[in-house]
Design an enzyme around this catalytic site. Structure first.
Site, PDB file in Angstrom:
ATOM      1  N   LYS A 179      27.191  -9.716 -14.556  1.00  0.00           N
ATOM      2  CA  LYS A 179      25.841  -9.960 -15.072  1.00  0.00           C
ATOM      3  C   LYS A 179      25.185 -11.072 -14.258  1.00  0.00           C
ATOM      4  CE  LYS A 179      24.208 -12.789 -17.881  1.00  0.00           C
ATOM      5  NZ  LYS A 179      22.980 -13.115 -17.104  1.00  0.00           N
ATOM      6  N   GLY A 231      28.605 -21.926 -15.051  1.00  0.00           N
ATOM      7  CA  GLY A 231      27.286 -22.331 -15.520  1.00  0.00           C
ATOM      8  C   GLY A 231      27.343 -23.654 -16.242  1.00  0.00           C
ATOM      9  N   SER A 232      26.396 -23.860 -17.123  1.00  0.00           N
ATOM     10  CA  SER A 232      26.269 -25.147 -17.805  1.00  0.00           C
ATOM     11  C   SER A 232      27.385 -25.345 -18.820  1.00  0.00           C
ATOM     12  CB  SER A 232      24.918 -25.242 -18.505  1.00  0.00           C
ATOM     13  OG  SER A 232      24.890 -24.404 -19.655  1.00  0.00           O
ATOM     14  N   THR A 233      27.678 -26.595 -19.093  1.00  0.00           N
ATOM     15  CA  THR A 233      28.694 -26.916 -20.094  1.00  0.00           C
ATOM     16  C   THR A 233      28.255 -26.464 -21.474  1.00  0.00           C
ATOM     17  OG1 THR A 233      29.591 -28.736 -18.796  1.00  0.00           O
ATOM     18  CG2 THR A 233      29.954 -28.818 -21.171  1.00  0.00           C
ATOM     19  N   ALA A 235      26.405 -23.830 -22.285  1.00  0.00           N
ATOM     20  CA  ALA A 235      26.666 -22.392 -22.382  1.00  0.00           C
ATOM     21  C   ALA A 235      28.163 -22.118 -22.424  1.00  0.00           C
ATOM     22  CB  ALA A 235      26.018 -21.662 -21.213  1.00  0.00           C
ATOM     23  N   GLY A 236      28.934 -22.894 -21.671  1.00  0.00           N
ATOM     24  CA  GLY A 236      30.378 -22.719 -21.659  1.00  0.00           C
ATOM     25  C   GLY A 236      31.004 -22.960 -23.017  1.00  0.00           C
ATOM     26  N   GLU A 253      33.968 -22.396 -15.410  1.00  0.00           N
ATOM     27  CA  GLU A 253      33.702 -23.403 -14.378  1.00  0.00           C
ATOM     28  C   GLU A 253      32.333 -23.972 -14.703  1.00  0.00           C
ATOM     29  OE1 GLU A 253      32.534 -25.642 -11.864  1.00  0.00           O
ATOM     30  OE2 GLU A 253      31.811 -23.860 -10.818  1.00  0.00           O
ATOM     31  N   GLU A 387      24.051 -34.264 -16.310  1.00  0.00           N
ATOM     32  CA  GLU A 387      23.862 -33.490 -15.086  1.00  0.00           C
ATOM     33  C   GLU A 387      22.379 -33.145 -14.925  1.00  0.00           C
ATOM     34  OE1 GLU A 387      26.314 -30.025 -12.807  1.00  0.00           O
ATOM     35  OE2 GLU A 387      25.757 -29.587 -14.881  1.00  0.00           O
TER      36      GLU A 387
END
Length: 482
Positions: A179, A231-233, A235-236, A253, A387
């Site tokens: 995706k 991606g972003s933390t 979203a993770g 990651e 970040e």
């Protein structure tokens, strides 16, 4: 109409009409003009892609080929990919504004190097081994594919982050639904063409560009066995929660706020030459960017001055110009986000040594920000803890080496970092003490033979190396009679 317009998704080995008429507009960050339109994936499109991947895994040939047979197909893909590196780099510069100098270094050659590295690893990998069992009978340990993989890359280095998931998954015998981010769908179409030409069987790789809500549908899909996300933390964390509820395999990651420690014996010319890349690569839109620069109080002013001169010397402008080192940010929302952080830094009491808010000189359009260096930064400030994902650096003073290590570790993140010194052993000592998954002494790179990933909020699992291939493996022990 643009030559880059598309009207279908790559599903089950061919071009499949989208389930809706919704479109994604690909907008040039340099001109702010639409350069292409492509279909926007819906949950129905994702369902079709997962169904194709599920069929290909459950009853297709790919998982049942020998590792050597899969290696042959991926090797053919590698050769085709190598022939299109320039075209791939240009697409990524067009869609997300990566300077062409960086794109032709990291946006396409580095993904191809990953393919070659994983091929070498796969040739030596112990796919099946027999061990002497502790109870006297031999045990056969099999390494089998994890199943259907959802690979979700970000927009900043789209091919780089796709390849770190796609290639080991393919070599392991998995099938994949990719995706792409809605900002960067174009490179995925070229990737699909190359996979098809290489002879990857139908349904083994499916590519559907879509937004976050559709991405969450993919993550939660019962037909997906593993999620691999960069991606972003924030979203993770959400992805980890969904996968945890389903006991689904996941590797993440995520973000970083890495520190570059400048020791007192460092040669500043060498250090600045390195930081020019490691701190500001891809216009600061890199998870490994070392945006906290730690300098001793004895050399603090000297380091700030050298960093200011370095940043001033970096050309800002059209990402298609080979001379450009800092291009636009990917989207207007990202430009606004970075500008808010620049304003916040000043509110927190940091001093703008160069840069600040406003468009760079000579530019009147595009999603640009002025490369900015903050001095007099306390590590507790938000600009030192969060970040930013843009060309904004913070210079932080330390008392001694122990204090520098403490500051470097005083972060929710632990992805990368460097130390700059004329004493290699002193540098290695610092490297061993900083809690980060990757670290450099007078350099920073990613070696695809070695694991890459982060401590703490920078992620779960590793990419690259045998460790990266192992993320797509299930272990099976078969007990036999002696």
């Amino acid at each position: 109409m643009s030559q880059h317009d598309r009207d279908a998704f790559f599903i089950d080995g061919g071009w499949s009409a989208p389930a809706s008429s919704a479109l994604l507009e690909v907008v040039s960050p340099h001109t702010e003009e639409v350069v292409a339109t492509v279909p926007e994936g819906t949950t129905a499109d994702v369902d079709a892609a997962v169904a194709a991947a599920r069929r290909a895994f459950d009853s297709g040939p790919w998982p049942r080929l020998s590792p050597a047979e899969r290696i042959d197909v991926v090797q053919a893909f590698s050769g085709l990919y190598a022939a299109r590196l320039g075209e791939m780099a240009d697409l990524i510069t067009l869609e997300m504004g990566s300077p062409t100098s960086f794109a032709n270094l990291a946006q396409s050659p580095a993904p191809w190097m990953q393919i070659e590295s994983f091929l070498a690893i796969a040739r030596e990998f112990a796919w099946e081994e027999e061990r002497a069992g502790a109870l006297g009978s031999p045990v056969v340990v099999c390494r089998e594919p994890v199943g259907v993989v959802a690979a979700i890359p970000p927009w900043n280095v789209p091919q780089f982050t796709i390849m770190s998931k796609l290639v080991p998954a393919l070599l392991a015998g998995c099938t994949v639904v990719v995706k792409p981010a809605p900002e960067t769908p174009l490179d995925g179409y070229l990737l699909a063409e190359l996979l098809s030409e290489a002879g990857v069987p139908d349904g083994v790789v499916n590519i559907v560009a879509a937004g976050r809500e559709v991405g969450e549908h993919l993550v939660a899909h019962p037909g997906v066995d593993k999620v691999a996300f960069t991606g972003s933390t924030a979203a993770g964390r959400r992805i980890a929660a969904v996968c945890g509820e389903q006991l689904k395999r996941v590797s993440l990651e995520l973000g970083g706020k890495s520190a570059a420690i400048v020791l007192d014996d460092a040669d500043l010319a060498t250090t600045m030459g390195g930081l020019r890349f490691t701190a500001l690569m891809n216009s600061g839109q890199a998870c490994v960017a070392q945006t906290r620069i730690l300098a001793s109080r004895a050399r603090y002013a000297e380091v700030v001055d050298a960093l200011v001169e370095t940043v001033r010397s970096m050309p800002v402008g059209d990402p298609a110009d080979p001379a450009t080192e800092i291009g636009p940010l990917v989207a207007q929302r990202q430009q606004e986000r970075v500008e808010k952080y620049i304003a916040l830094g000043q509110e927190e009491g940091a001093r703008v040594a160069v840069g600040g808010n406003g468009m760079p000189d000579g530019l009147d359009r595009g999603w640009y920000v002025r490369p900015t260096v903050f001095a007099d930064v306390d590590n507790r400030m938000r600009i030192a803890q969060e970040e930013i994902f843009g060309p904004v650096l913070s210079v932080i003073a330390y008392d001694d080496v122990d204090d520098a290590v403490r500051i470097a570790n005083d972060s929710d993140y632990g992805l990368a970092g460097t130390v700059w010194t004329s004493d290699r052993e002193a540098g290695l000592d610092v490297a061993r003490r900083v809690r980060a998954g990757t670290y450099g002494v007078n350099t920073y790179t990613m070696d695809f033979a070695a694991p890459f990933g982060g401590y703490k909020a920078s992620g779960v699992g590793r990419e690259f190396g045998p460790e990266g291939l192992a993320q797509y493996i299930e272990l099976k022990s078969i007990y036999t009679e002696g």
